[in-house]
Design an enzyme around this catalytic site. Structure first.
Site, PDB file in Angstrom:
ATOM      1  CG  HIS A 131      -5.108  -5.497   7.870  1.00 52.11           C
ATOM      2  ND1 HIS A 131      -5.022  -6.829   7.524  1.00 52.11           N
ATOM      3  CD2 HIS A 131      -4.264  -4.834   7.036  1.00 52.11           C
ATOM      4  CE1 HIS A 131      -4.166  -6.968   6.523  1.00 52.11           C
ATOM      5  NE2 HIS A 131      -3.686  -5.770   6.216  1.00 52.11           N
ATOM      6  CG  ASP A 149      -5.558  -4.628   3.055  1.00 53.67           C
ATOM      7  OD1 ASP A 149      -6.082  -4.236   1.998  1.00 53.67           O
ATOM      8  OD2 ASP A 149      -4.392  -5.056   3.111  1.00 53.67           O
ATOM      9  CG  HIS A 166      -1.929  -1.103   1.212  1.00 52.69           C
ATOM     10  ND1 HIS A 166      -3.271  -0.917   0.960  1.00 52.69           N
ATOM     11  CD2 HIS A 166      -1.782  -2.435   1.390  1.00 52.69           C
ATOM     12  CE1 HIS A 166      -3.897  -2.085   0.998  1.00 52.69           C
ATOM     13  NE2 HIS A 166      -3.010  -3.020   1.258  1.00 52.69           N
TER      14      HIS A 166
END
Length: 255
Positions: free
Chosen positions: A116, A133, A60
């Site tokens: 997460h 996520d 990311h």
């Protein structure tokens, strides 16, 4: 209105691009790979105005340095709680903050979404939700740093948003998630219909995303842990303990 398009990266990531037809600027979300972004900006003749980051994982954040090299003044907006792991952030945000994007005449609310990762955040501007996520179509993120209770709470925060919320998560995990979901609720007709719909999309090489919250509330087992029938089936008395078991079962599921 925004024009939101996915750029495919790695095996199953999506980098989301936010544009407007007559606007020379672009915003991107979670650019793990700089190349698709650079190619897109060149093709569309856009300037990179801002980068929104939901959490610190390399798929990311891996493109930030090269994008900043190409666009030195770019705003890089991400989670204050993860600044030690994302050193190039220029703006640190957390729950309750508002990100102003004046070039689009838009603003995004920031949500803390631990689970997460501990510092995970999301960005929301009705009807758009960029949740990294945390929430996937038919599923949710793995517990890499947080607890089941934290992730369940984060998902409940998202579940309270308007039903027409468009969910822009960052992985094409939908079909695998739905295969697990059908083992949890094999008699869920809405889930079966949605699975067929997503299979058709993938056969046509189209993304299954964005999904919408109304659909997810019908088909996503991780948003349905308040369901008394599910709780009774799995012999749980609380949504959190059911969520914890479903997350553990999903971790072991071979699709």
């Amino acid at each position: 209105m925004l024009t939101i398009s996915p750029l495919a990266a790695f095996e199953d990531n999506y980098i989301w691009t936010l544009c407007q037809p007559d606007n020379s600027f672009c915003v991107v979300v979670d650019p793990g790979d700089p190349e698709p972004v650079l190619d897109f900006l060149e093709q569309q003749q856009k300037s990179l105005y801002a980068i929104l980051i939901t959490h610190h994982h390399p798929d990311h954040t891996g493109g930030i340095a090269e994008l900043k090299q190409a666009w030195p003044d770019v705003r890089i907006i991400g989670p204050a709680a993860e600044t030690a792991k994302i050193p190039l952030l220029t703006e640190l945000v957390q729950q309750g903050d508002v990100v102003q994007l004046p070039v689009f005449n838009y603003q995004f609310q920031v949500f803390d979404l631990p689970g997460h990762t501990l510092g995970h955040i999301g960005f929301y501007s009705k009807p758009y939700l960029f949740c990294g996520d945390t929430l996937f179509s038919g599923g949710c993120g793995r517990l890499f740093e947080g607890t089941a209770a934290q992730l369940h709470h984060s998902l409940q925060k998202l579940a309270a948003l308007p039903a027409d919320t468009l969910v822009y998560c960052t992985h094409e995990y939908t079909l695998a998630n739905l295969r697990f979901a059908t083992t949890v609720e094999p008699d869920n007709q809405a889930l079966q219909d949605y699975q067929r719909h997503c299979q058709r999309l993938r056969q046509q090489k189209k993304p299954t995303l964005p999904t919408d919250l109304a659909t997810e509330l019908q088909i996503n087992p991780f948003l349905r842990c308040e369901n008394k029938t599910l709780q009774q089936h799995y012999q749980h008395q609380t949504a959190v303990t059911l969520f914890s078991e479903l997350r553990a079962l999903k971790d072991q599921f071979k699709s």
